[in-house]
Every structure is written in C-alpha cells, then in structure tokens.
Design a protein around this motif. Structure first.
Motif, short mmCIF file in Angstrom:
data_model
loop_
_atom_site.label_atom_id
_atom_site.label_comp_id
_atom_site.label_asym_id
_atom_site.label_seq_id
_atom_site.Cartn_x
_atom_site.Cartn_y
_atom_site.Cartn_z
N ALA A 421 0.84 -1.20 0.00
CA ALA A 421 0.00 0.00 0.00
C ALA A 421 0.87 1.25 0.00
O ALA A 421 0.55 2.25 -0.65
CB ALA A 421 -0.93 0.00 1.22
N PHE A 422 1.99 1.20 0.74
CA PHE A 422 2.91 2.33 0.72
C PHE A 422 3.48 2.54 -0.68
O PHE A 422 3.58 3.69 -1.16
CB PHE A 422 4.05 2.10 1.71
CG PHE A 422 5.19 3.08 1.57
CD1 PHE A 422 5.04 4.40 1.95
CD2 PHE A 422 6.40 2.67 1.02
CE1 PHE A 422 6.08 5.31 1.79
CE2 PHE A 422 7.45 3.58 0.87
CZ PHE A 422 7.28 4.90 1.26
N TYR A 423 3.83 1.46 -1.36
CA TYR A 423 4.41 1.60 -2.69
C TYR A 423 3.44 2.23 -3.68
O TYR A 423 3.86 2.84 -4.68
CB TYR A 423 4.89 0.25 -3.21
CG TYR A 423 6.17 -0.23 -2.56
CD1 TYR A 423 7.18 0.66 -2.22
CD2 TYR A 423 6.39 -1.58 -2.28
CE1 TYR A 423 8.35 0.23 -1.62
CE2 TYR A 423 7.56 -2.02 -1.69
CZ TYR A 423 8.54 -1.11 -1.36
OH TYR A 423 9.71 -1.54 -0.77
N GLU A 424 2.15 2.11 -3.42
CA GLU A 424 1.17 2.76 -4.30
C GLU A 424 1.24 4.28 -4.21
O GLU A 424 0.77 4.98 -5.10
CB GLU A 424 -0.25 2.28 -3.97
CG GLU A 424 -0.58 0.93 -4.58
CD GLU A 424 -2.08 0.69 -4.68
OE1 GLU A 424 -2.86 1.46 -4.06
OE2 GLU A 424 -2.48 -0.25 -5.39
N LEU A 425 1.83 4.79 -3.13
CA LEU A 425 2.00 6.24 -3.00
C LEU A 425 3.20 6.74 -3.80
O LEU A 425 3.34 7.96 -3.99
CB LEU A 425 2.22 6.62 -1.53
CG LEU A 425 1.16 6.22 -0.51
CD1 LEU A 425 1.60 6.69 0.88
CD2 LEU A 425 -0.19 6.80 -0.87
#
Length: 531
Positions: A421-425
């Motif tokens: 989910a962090f990498y989606e940022l």
C-alpha cells in the motif's frame, strides 16, 4: 538517563576489581551513555572518563579491558583500540548470554556501519574473526548441552515433521520473520510436513555482552505464551523460551522441544544460527542465509544466492564447507498482498510530486550523511522530487533539522505493515547503500516501481541483470532522469518488472531444498540398511 560518573570511574580504576555479572551490565549501560553523550559532559568529567578507561585498558580482567578499549575506540575514532577490544572479548569468554550479546552487538554495528572508521572496523572484525567467535560459541553450547544431560538423538529417521529455527520473530514485513513464516507455510501446506517454528531469541531483546555501544533485538510480547502461529491461513506449532534471551537454560529448553517434536528436516533462518548446528546428526539440517554471502556454519547444508565468486569459493574451501554447499539459487521473495489503502493526503505528500520511496528497519543508520547528500543532489536536478521514508526512523526529526531545504520535500510515514500500500503512494524506489534491503527492493519492483540501488548488498543482487550503479552520484543522476524523463522512466520500469519476474516466488528454492532432502534421506536410509 544520567550516568554516575563517580561510580563508573571507581569501578574502572579499582585495582583487582572483578565485576559481578550484574556490575558488567551496569558498566555496559554507563559505557553506552558515555559513548553517546561524552561531548555534553563537563570538561572535568570528560577528564575523569578518559583517565578511567585508560586505567581500564590495563586491567587484567579482559571484560573490563574489552569495554575500556571499546569506549576509547568510540571516543578517539582510532581502530587500533577496536582491535585490542576484539582480542580482549575473545579472551574474556563468559556465559552464553554474555558472549552472544557481544557477537550480536558487533554484528549489528558492522551491519549498520555505525562505528568510527567503519571500513577499518569491518576489516578487523572480518570473516576470520567472526568465524572464530561463532565456532567458539557453538562448541561451548554443545559442551554445555552434554554437561546438562540434554539429549539429541543421532541417526536419520523419516517422521513427516519439520522445524524452522529462527533467531528472532517479530512481525511482517520484517524480512527474517517473513522468511520463517514462508518456510513453515511451504513445508506444511506445500509438502505435507507438520511444522513447528522455534524462535531461539539469539537476537535477544535484552542488551548484553562487552561491546560498547551495545545493541539488542526486538520482540513481540504477545508471542511469549503463544503455542501456535497462523500465517496465510496455516497454523503452526510455535515455541520461544520463557527466559526471553539466549541463555544456557533457554537453549536447553529449545533443544528439548525440538527433540520431542522429532523433525526429519531442520531449516534454519539466518546467516549465523547457532542452535541449528546441533541437529546435523539427526536430521537434514539446511541453512537459509538472509544475505548473499556464504553463511557462518560448521555442520549445516546451505545454498548461496548466486553462483559463488572466487572469493566465496575460497571461503568455502578454507572453512571446509565444500561438502555442505548444495547449490546457488536466489531465494525469491513472494510478493505480499496489499490489504489497505493509503493516500498522499494522509501524509501531506504533494499530488504532483515524483515520490521516491525509501524503506528500512534501520533508517537512522541507513540514511547517513552520504545518503542525504545524494538526496539533495536529486532534488537539485529534479525540483519535483519528494522522498517518503517507511519503517523505523527514530532520529528522523533531528536528521532533517540539519537539512531544511531537503526536509521540506520529505516525510516519514512510520512503520507500515502493508508495504505494498505504501508503494502505491510512490513513483520510484531508492535503496540506501547497505548490506540488506533485498526483499524491499523486489517488492518495489513487483509493485511496478523503477528501483535504484548501488551495486552492493542484497539489493544489488536483485538488480544484477540491469546496468550496475557504482556510486551514489550515479544513482542520483539516474534518479533525476527518471523523475524528469517519462519515456526513460517507462523503459526502466519495464526492465525492473522483467528483473522482478524471476525473483518474486520462494517456490523454486523450496523445490530445490526438498529435492536435496530426498537425496539426503535416500542416502541415509541406504547407509543404515547396509550397516
């Protein structure tokens, strides 16, 4: 904490002083404080400390001398004192917890490159020293097992059970924890082996040893009484010693639990997993190294992440490991599932920024001055760049206070259980120059991010099929191009996706391990039948 300078000085300067085990802990705690706060002491107290450690270095008690030399190394930056500290540490010996604390602290500081003159320190405490230290500890553990009457049967027998031995278990996405869970999951669900995870707590949450500064691990308090763990729908038996650290009694308890479970396979996670050495005579004992080097082992079969270099082959030969080295295979990291949703607005990240993600469990040491210089160079060339840190970064505010221009284009989002989910940022990923980081960069590539790392460590291995990036300066230039040239970024992203495709599954490694197990089991059964 304020240290009692008078008490510290008295203990270090009293002729013939022989510290108790408790006093060793007090001196280590004081030494840690002095190493961190020496410059804040009044001149008179600085003089007292210097005089005390000078006397301590001449102590006939190697424990006192080791700590004194370590403190002097920190205060002076001169690695000759570090060399003397290492000699005294080996001379001191001690109980298992004390020796393990010294080895844990030493390994941690070298890994983080946090000692003065880290390259010089790494040479002195190189492979030969660590192998000798490790070998002494394994021999001591085995001798204590025999002395305490703790039985380990000899001779192989198929039982349909497997044990995964880990030195620390906390929570995902901590890579060794995920590794342990993954191995247990594959063994039980994929290969039908009833599986137990044993956490020896060799990476102890309690500081110990003679090294200053000391280091310690983390623990999940809720696991202390847990008898089972569940991972991806699969439940496993679980044990960790109630002592909460790697003591003689804890080791005996771990051995008894493993013997009662009666495994045919023992997979140990970590490059210096001591307890696993004891089971090579009764099971297929396989060492999974958590980095790309040759693991420290005396008796366990193992693999390497790549075809061994000439230096690695020499090491295998020198340490008599040729008969234990089975194959070369990158471990692969199963891509975790995304289970939450994050937004840039949550963290004040500009929507129009090109966000470089940086992930780590030790960011306070990974993001050093050289790394910060590199980030500033990127920002100079790409004003739309933004840097988001995810993980443990306890010194973030103090670090950023020294770089106000950079700080305005950075944020720390804290520890993230859902790294995908962090990498989606993010738009891209940067790996700091460090030995680890292999799983984080592979997850980033699997998420579709252009990923950058110097050609070093586990992350460098993940990018081995791409053109190498030797230095931070070249990494910064590449990052600027990615942030400002969409066509180049798209091309590099596809190259990263291709590289990640062969690195995002642990199953190929497991197939090779289980094939080696079957070969071992067949050979043992034939040997027993002909005896």
């Amino acid at each position: 904490m304020a240290v009692d300078i008078v008490s510290f000085v008295k203990k270090f300067t009293t002729p013939g002083f022989t510290p108790t085990r408790e006093e060793i802990g007090e001196l280590r705690l004081a030494g840690d404080w002095i190493a961190q706060h020496y410059e804040k002491l009044e001149d008179s107290n600085q003089d007292l400390v210097v005089a005390a450690v000078k006397t301590g270095m001449e102590s006939k008690d190697p424990r006192i001398a080791a700590m004194a030399f370590h403190i002097t190394h920190i205060l002076s930056g001169d690695v000759q004192y570090f060399a003397e500290a290492l000699i005294r540490t080996l001379q001191a010996g001690g109980d298992t917890a004390l020796m393990n604390g010294s080895m844990l602290s030493l390994g941690s500081q070298l890994f983080r490159r946090s000692l003065p003159n880290p390259d010089g320190a790494a040479v002195l405490a190189g492979r030969d020293f660590m192998h000798e230290f490790y070998s002494r500890m394994v021999r001591q553990i085995e001798a204590q097992r025999v002395e305490d009457g703790v039985h380990i049967k000899q001779g192989f027998e198929r039982t349909g059970r497997a044990v995964v031995i880990t030195t620390q278990l906390i929570s995902p996405p901590h890579a060794p924890t995920v590794d342990s869970m993954k191995f247990a999951h594959y063994l039980q669900r994929g290969f039908g082996k009833e599986t137990m995870i044993v956490n020896t707590m060799q990476i102890s949450p309690k500081p110990d040893g003679l090294m200053i500064p000391s280091a310690h691990g983390s623990e999940q308090p809720e696991l202390r009484e847990a008898g089972t763990l569940t991972y991806e729908g699969e439940a496993f038996k679980y044990f960790q010693p109630t002592q909460g650290e790697f003591t003689r009694e804890a080791i005996a308890d771990c051995i008894r639990v493993i013997e009662t479970f009666d495994p045919e396979i023992v997979i140990s996670v970590g490059s210096n997993n001591m307890l696993a050495e004891l089971f090579a005579g009764r099971a297929f004992a396989f060492r999974y190294p958590t980095d790309a080097d040759v693991p420290l082992t005396l008796t366990n079969y193992f693999h390497t992440w790549r075809e061994p270099t000439p230096e690695m082959l020499e090491r295998i030969e020198v340490e008599n490991l040729s008969g234990l080295f089975l194959f070369a295979k990158h471990p692969g990291f199963d891509t975790p599932k995304k289970f939450t949703a994050l937004t840039r607005a949550q963290y004040g990240i500009p929507e129009d920024a090109h966000v470089f993600g940086i992930v780590g469990m030790r960011l306070e040491s990974d993001v050093d001055a050289a790394c910060m210089d590199m980030l500033e160079r990127i920002l100079d060339g790409a004003p739309n760049a933004y840097f988001a840190f995810a993980g443990h970064f306890p010194g973030y505010d103090a670090t950023m206070a020294l770089r106000p221009k950079l700080a305005a284009r950075c944020c720390s989002v804290g520890f993230q259980n859902d790294v995908m989910a962090f990498y989606e940022l993010c738009d891209s990923y940067i790996n700091p120059h460090r030995k680890g980081g292999g799983s984080a960069i592979i997850y980033a590539m699997a998420a579709g991010l252009p990923a950058l790392s110097t050609a070093y460590g586990d992350a460098g291995e993940a990018l081995a099929t791409l053109p190498p990036i030797p230095t931070y300066a070249e990494l910064a230039d590449m990052a600027v191009t990615i942030a400002t040239d969409p066509a180049f970024a798209a091309e590099y992203r596809e190259k990263c996706k291709t590289a990640a495709a062969s690195l995002t599954s642990r199953r190929p490694l497991m197939d090779m391990i289980m094939m080696a197990f079957e070969q071992y089991a067949t050979a043992m059964e034939q040997e027993q039948a002909s005896a």
